[in-house]
Design a protein around this motif. Structure first.
Motif, short mmCIF file in Angstrom:
data_model
loop_
_atom_site.label_atom_id
_atom_site.label_comp_id
_atom_site.label_asym_id
_atom_site.label_seq_id
_atom_site.Cartn_x
_atom_site.Cartn_y
_atom_site.Cartn_z
N ARG A 88 0.84 -1.19 0.00
CA ARG A 88 0.00 0.00 0.00
C ARG A 88 0.88 1.25 0.00
O ARG A 88 0.62 2.20 -0.75
N LEU A 89 1.92 1.25 0.80
CA LEU A 89 2.82 2.40 0.86
C LEU A 89 3.56 2.58 -0.46
O LEU A 89 3.74 3.71 -0.94
N ASP A 90 3.99 1.49 -1.05
CA ASP A 90 4.65 1.56 -2.36
C ASP A 90 3.74 2.22 -3.40
O ASP A 90 4.18 3.03 -4.22
N THR A 91 2.46 1.87 -3.36
CA THR A 91 1.51 2.42 -4.30
C THR A 91 1.33 3.93 -4.07
O THR A 91 1.31 4.72 -5.02
N LEU A 92 1.22 4.32 -2.81
CA LEU A 92 1.06 5.73 -2.48
C LEU A 92 2.27 6.55 -2.93
O LEU A 92 2.13 7.67 -3.42
N ALA A 93 3.46 5.97 -2.76
CA ALA A 93 4.69 6.69 -3.04
C ALA A 93 5.16 6.56 -4.48
O ALA A 93 5.97 7.37 -4.95
N GLY A 94 4.70 5.54 -5.19
CA GLY A 94 5.15 5.32 -6.55
C GLY A 94 6.57 4.81 -6.62
O GLY A 94 7.27 5.00 -7.62
N CYS A 95 7.02 4.17 -5.54
CA CYS A 95 8.36 3.59 -5.50
C CYS A 95 8.36 2.45 -4.49
O CYS A 95 7.36 2.20 -3.82
N GLN A 96 9.47 1.76 -4.39
CA GLN A 96 9.59 0.64 -3.45
C GLN A 96 10.26 1.15 -2.18
O GLN A 96 11.45 1.47 -2.19
N ILE A 97 9.48 1.23 -1.10
CA ILE A 97 9.98 1.83 0.14
C ILE A 97 10.40 0.77 1.15
O ILE A 97 9.67 -0.20 1.39
N HIS A 98 11.56 0.97 1.73
CA HIS A 98 12.10 0.10 2.77
C HIS A 98 12.27 0.96 4.03
O HIS A 98 13.12 1.85 4.08
N LEU A 99 11.44 0.70 5.04
CA LEU A 99 11.42 1.51 6.24
C LEU A 99 12.30 0.90 7.34
O LEU A 99 12.02 -0.20 7.82
N LYS A 100 13.32 1.62 7.74
CA LYS A 100 14.15 1.20 8.87
C LYS A 100 13.43 1.64 10.14
O LYS A 100 13.34 2.84 10.43
N ALA A 101 12.94 0.67 10.90
CA ALA A 101 12.00 0.94 11.99
C ALA A 101 12.70 1.29 13.30
O ALA A 101 12.62 0.56 14.29
N GLU A 102 13.36 2.44 13.32
CA GLU A 102 14.08 2.85 14.53
C GLU A 102 13.15 3.34 15.64
O GLU A 102 13.61 3.55 16.76
N HIS A 103 11.87 3.50 15.35
CA HIS A 103 10.92 3.78 16.43
C HIS A 103 10.73 2.55 17.31
O HIS A 103 10.17 2.65 18.41
N LEU A 104 11.22 1.41 16.86
CA LEU A 104 11.17 0.17 17.64
C LEU A 104 12.50 -0.11 18.36
O LEU A 104 12.67 -1.15 18.97
N THR A 144 8.57 13.91 14.45
CA THR A 144 9.95 13.96 13.94
C THR A 144 10.30 12.68 13.20
O THR A 144 10.97 12.71 12.16
N GLY A 145 9.85 11.57 13.74
CA GLY A 145 10.17 10.28 13.14
C GLY A 145 9.58 10.10 11.76
O GLY A 145 10.05 9.26 10.98
N ALA A 146 8.54 10.87 11.44
CA ALA A 146 7.86 10.74 10.15
C ALA A 146 8.40 11.69 9.09
O ALA A 146 7.94 11.68 7.95
N LEU A 147 9.38 12.53 9.44
CA LEU A 147 9.87 13.55 8.50
C LEU A 147 10.29 12.97 7.15
O LEU A 147 9.90 13.48 6.09
N ALA A 148 11.13 11.95 7.18
CA ALA A 148 11.68 11.42 5.93
C ALA A 148 10.59 10.85 5.03
O ALA A 148 10.55 11.13 3.82
N LEU A 149 9.70 10.05 5.60
CA LEU A 149 8.64 9.46 4.79
C LEU A 149 7.69 10.53 4.28
O LEU A 149 7.21 10.46 3.14
N ALA A 150 7.42 11.54 5.10
CA ALA A 150 6.54 12.63 4.67
C ALA A 150 7.07 13.30 3.41
O ALA A 150 6.31 13.63 2.49
N ALA A 151 8.38 13.51 3.36
CA ALA A 151 8.97 14.16 2.19
C ALA A 151 8.87 13.28 0.95
O ALA A 151 8.66 13.77 -0.16
N VAL A 152 8.99 11.97 1.13
CA VAL A 152 8.85 11.05 0.00
C VAL A 152 7.41 11.05 -0.50
O VAL A 152 7.15 11.14 -1.71
N LEU A 153 6.46 10.97 0.42
CA LEU A 153 5.05 10.90 0.02
C LEU A 153 4.56 12.20 -0.60
O LEU A 153 3.61 12.19 -1.41
N SER A 154 5.17 13.32 -0.24
CA SER A 154 4.75 14.62 -0.81
C SER A 154 5.53 14.98 -2.07
O SER A 154 5.37 16.07 -2.62
N ASP A 155 6.38 14.06 -2.52
CA ASP A 155 7.20 14.26 -3.73
C ASP A 155 8.24 15.37 -3.57
O ASP A 155 8.71 15.93 -4.56
N ALA A 156 8.60 15.69 -2.32
CA ALA A 156 9.67 16.67 -2.10
C ALA A 156 11.03 16.10 -2.44
O ALA A 156 11.96 16.84 -2.77
#
Length: 324
Positions: free
Chosen positions: A33-49, A282-294
């Motif tokens: 689902r995330l790949d579809t939203l972003a239009g790319c293949q996303i690999h999330l390093k889960a450092e919130h865990l 703060t933890g969502a900054l990087a993904l937010a920029a990818v999803l917004s096409d920044a």
């Protein structure tokens, strides 16, 4: 390594040996689902865990382990809005070191309570009118403590770089790597790791739109200092990059971009609804920029994204991600 020396990739490798003894090897998450939203293949390093709920434990345990016996007996002082505070507090407890943490009055209650719960002494200050670095320096002089800053420290930078080192080992070849940016410890360490292990990868840092000192510094070719930004991303409310982090970022980053608070909230909502993950702003900054096409040129690419923290009060999380 002297505290004013620029770290290199061998320092990241040395930090990895320390981190492996104390930290979690966090998973790399995938979502169609995330790949579809972003239009790319996303690999999330889960450092919130990660232990203490943030990547900061990596740098903290690396820096404290590097202190000599006398420094460890004397204790340390750090300054942080929360995640570095908790990380130093836990690392100090594990190593039997006394820790004093300078935290702002408006730091999230959960982060303050956790820092105290790990056994650290907390000294409060006003982030908009007082200088936390000067407070820490004064405490160090008065009590004989070693100052462990949240990002401008070679062992801290090296320790943070182990997150992207692991990401590359577990996800394989990546075209793009994106991390949040506050003072630059994580991004600097990520640049060191990527430069050695994935030199073809483009590396981006993401700041809050309200606090783009890094963008300004990169464009100006010098460290630019701003007023404390007012943003949901409390972990990135820094006013300037570090004297160690800036040259590494200047010479190694592809570019710096920003994300708005609204984009952070929307990304937190996506992570919660689609991946069942609780991530702080703060933890969502990087993904937010990818999803917004920044972040440019990600279409169809293999993109590594670091989710840096998940320390947020549940009531506040519900308030932010509730009905739009």
């Amino acid at each position: 390594m002297p505290t004013d020396s620029l770290p290199t990739f061998p320092d990241v490798e040395a930090a990895a040996a320390v981190v492996a003894q104390h930290a979690h090897r966090t998973p790399v998450l995938r979502s169609r689902r995330l790949d579809t939203l972003a239009g790319c293949q996303i690999h999330l390093k889960a450092e919130h865990l990660q232990r203490v709920g943030a990547f900061k434990f990596r740098g903290a345990i690396t820096a404290l382990s590097a202190l000599d016996a006398g420094q460890q007996r004397a204790g340390v002082v750090a300054f942080s809005s929360g995640n570095h505070a908790q990380a130093i507090a836990l690392a100090a407890r594990e190593l039997g070191i006394r820790a004093v943490i300078v935290m702002p009055h408006d730091a999230p209650a959960q982060k303050v309570a956790a820092t105290q719960g790990y056994g650290a002494e907390v000294v409060r200050y006003d982030r908009y009118n007082q200088d936390r670095e000067q407070i820490a320096t004064n405490l160090a002089a008065e009590r004989g403590l070693s100052v462990i800053p949240p990002y401008d420290h070679p062992q801290v930078i090296a320790g943070q770089g182990t997150a992207v080192m692991e990401l590359l080992e577990d996800a394989g070849e990546l075209d793009v790597i994106v991390t949040p940016l506050g003072g630059g410890g994580l991004l600097s360490g990520s640049i060191l790791a990527a430069g050695a292990l994935a030199p073809q990868a483009r590396v981006y840092g993401v700041e809050p739109a309200a606090g783009d000192d890094g963008v300004q510094s990169l464009r100006a070719g010098r460290i630019v200092t701003i007023e404390t930004p007012r943003t949901l991303a409390d972990g990135a409310q820094t006013t300037h990059l570090g004297h160690l982090t800036f040259p590494i970022i200047r010479d190694g980053v592809t570019d710096l971009v920003t994300a708005t608070d609204d984009e952070l909230v929307q990304t937190m909502r996506v992570l919660a609804s689609d991946l069942k993950q609780v991530v702080e702003p703060t933890g969502a900054l990087a993904l937010a920029a990818v999803l917004s096409d920044a972040v440019p040129d990600t279409a169809g690419a293999r993109v590594g994204v670091v989710l840096t923290g998940g320390n947020i009060d549940l009531s506040r999380f519900a308030e932010l991600v509730g009905a739009p």
